[in-house]
Scaffold this motif. Structure first.
Motif, PDB file in Angstrom:
ATOM      1  N   ASN A 191       0.827  -1.215   0.000  1.00  0.00           N
ATOM      2  CA  ASN A 191       0.000   0.000   0.000  1.00  0.00           C
ATOM      3  C   ASN A 191       0.861   1.266   0.000  1.00  0.00           C
ATOM      4  O   ASN A 191       0.588   2.238   0.699  1.00  0.00           O
ATOM      5  CB  ASN A 191      -0.965   0.001   1.181  1.00  0.00           C
ATOM      6  CG  ASN A 191      -2.087  -1.011   1.001  1.00  0.00           C
ATOM      7  OD1 ASN A 191      -2.076  -1.798   0.062  1.00  0.00           O
ATOM      8  ND2 ASN A 191      -3.054  -1.008   1.899  1.00  0.00           N
ATOM      9  N   GLY A 192       1.939   1.210  -0.778  1.00  0.00           N
ATOM     10  CA  GLY A 192       2.802   2.369  -0.962  1.00  0.00           C
ATOM     11  C   GLY A 192       3.886   2.547   0.074  1.00  0.00           C
ATOM     12  O   GLY A 192       4.768   3.396  -0.086  1.00  0.00           O
ATOM     13  N   ALA A 193       3.855   1.758   1.151  1.00  0.00           N
ATOM     14  CA  ALA A 193       4.860   1.875   2.213  1.00  0.00           C
ATOM     15  C   ALA A 193       5.955   0.835   2.015  1.00  0.00           C
ATOM     16  O   ALA A 193       5.679  -0.314   1.653  1.00  0.00           O
ATOM     17  CB  ALA A 193       4.208   1.693   3.579  1.00  0.00           C
ATOM     18  N   GLU A 194       7.201   1.242   2.253  1.00  0.00           N
ATOM     19  CA  GLU A 194       8.321   0.321   2.128  1.00  0.00           C
ATOM     20  C   GLU A 194       8.168  -0.844   3.109  1.00  0.00           C
ATOM     21  O   GLU A 194       7.759  -0.658   4.261  1.00  0.00           O
ATOM     22  CB  GLU A 194       9.641   1.044   2.405  1.00  0.00           C
ATOM     23  CG  GLU A 194       9.990   2.135   1.407  1.00  0.00           C
ATOM     24  CD  GLU A 194      10.431   1.576   0.059  1.00  0.00           C
ATOM     25  OE1 GLU A 194      10.775   0.372  -0.005  1.00  0.00           O
ATOM     26  OE2 GLU A 194      10.433   2.337  -0.927  1.00  0.00           O
ATOM     27  N   ALA A 195       8.490  -2.039   2.636  1.00  0.00           N
ATOM     28  CA  ALA A 195       8.395  -3.232   3.484  1.00  0.00           C
ATOM     29  C   ALA A 195       9.537  -4.166   3.135  1.00  0.00           C
ATOM     30  O   ALA A 195       9.873  -4.347   1.964  1.00  0.00           O
ATOM     31  CB  ALA A 195       7.052  -3.929   3.279  1.00  0.00           C
ATOM     32  N   ARG A 196      10.129  -4.764   4.169  1.00  0.00           N
ATOM     33  CA  ARG A 196      11.212  -5.717   3.953  1.00  0.00           C
ATOM     34  C   ARG A 196      11.177  -6.786   5.031  1.00  0.00           C
ATOM     35  O   ARG A 196      10.453  -6.662   6.026  1.00  0.00           O
ATOM     36  CB  ARG A 196      12.564  -5.013   3.947  1.00  0.00           C
ATOM     37  CG  ARG A 196      12.955  -4.346   5.253  1.00  0.00           C
ATOM     38  CD  ARG A 196      14.313  -3.678   5.112  1.00  0.00           C
ATOM     39  NE  ARG A 196      14.292  -2.655   4.080  1.00  0.00           N
ATOM     40  CZ  ARG A 196      15.386  -2.173   3.495  1.00  0.00           C
ATOM     41  NH1 ARG A 196      16.575  -2.642   3.829  1.00  0.00           N
ATOM     42  NH2 ARG A 196      15.291  -1.233   2.578  1.00  0.00           N
TER      43      ARG A 196
END
Length: 211
Positions: free
Chosen positions: A173-178
């Motif tokens: 949803n547009g947010a960086e994730a790792r």
């Protein structure tokens, strides 16, 4: 149940493990009397049901099931909201002060189930070009899926959803994730929009199953 609770069902996803690592799920006793006798006599090797694990394994542990996590395992645990744990055995471990952890043997005997350990979860897998969705479990307590995205994909949401990124990186949803990130997609989100190369464990409470 004790402690004014109805139990604690949970599930495990094995993220990483050493070779020949094991978990304990269930036991070999056929009756409650046999279970109590083997606990009293400390026949742990004959009693406990040990299972070798590999990364990617998923296990459901219903309330009342004797269970333990062995050495060399990193896992993601999803459970009912409960802080109650009854220990029947702690491998004779001691802390830095030489003290052993408290055991709750009588309470554990009271609530432990004597049922066959059924590990067949009837897993369902859906694939398209950029997304694989694996549904491990859908119960009154929680629904658990693994989302594997390679590129852009969208998944409809019906409830607030707990998200754990267990591999890769990208955006949700547009947010960086790792890998290692954990967050909540609130009930205001109608879908999860994924991009990049992501491996996610998602869980939520299905209100239809709760009725």
């Amino acid at each position: 149940m004790n402690e004014d609770e109805l139990g604690k069902s949970e599930c495990w996803y094995i993220i990483a493990c050493e070779k020949d690592s094991e978990v304990v799920i269930g036991h070999q006793a056929r009756t409650k009397d046999e279970l109590i006798r083997r606990i009293d006599e400390g026949e742990w090797d004959r009693l406990l049901n040990k299972i070798k694990v590999e990364p990617g394994d998923f296990f459901y542990i219903p309330s009342g099931t004797i269970h333990a996590v062995g050495e060399g395992i990193i896992l993601l645990e999803i459970q009912q909201p409960s802080d109650t744990t009854y220990r029947i055995h702690d491998y004779d471990r001691v802390d830095q002060d030489g003290k052993r952890r408290e055991l709750q043997i009588e309470k554990a005997k009271d609530v432990a189930t004597v049922l066959p350990t059924d590990l067949d979860l009837h897993v369902k897998v859906k694939k398209d070009k950029r997304l694989t969705v694996t549904r491990y479990l859908s119960s009154i307590y929680f629904t658990v899926e693994k989302w594997e995205a390679d590129g852009e994909a969208a998944i409809p949401l019906e409830e607030f959803t707990l998200v754990s990124v267990i591999g890769g990186q990208g955006k949700v949803n547009g947010a960086e994730a790792r890998k290692g990130d954990h967050f909540i997609l609130t009930s205001l989100c109608s879908e999860a929009r994924l991009s990049g190369n992501l491996e996610i464990i998602a869980c939520w409470i299905d209100r239809i199953n709760c009725r």
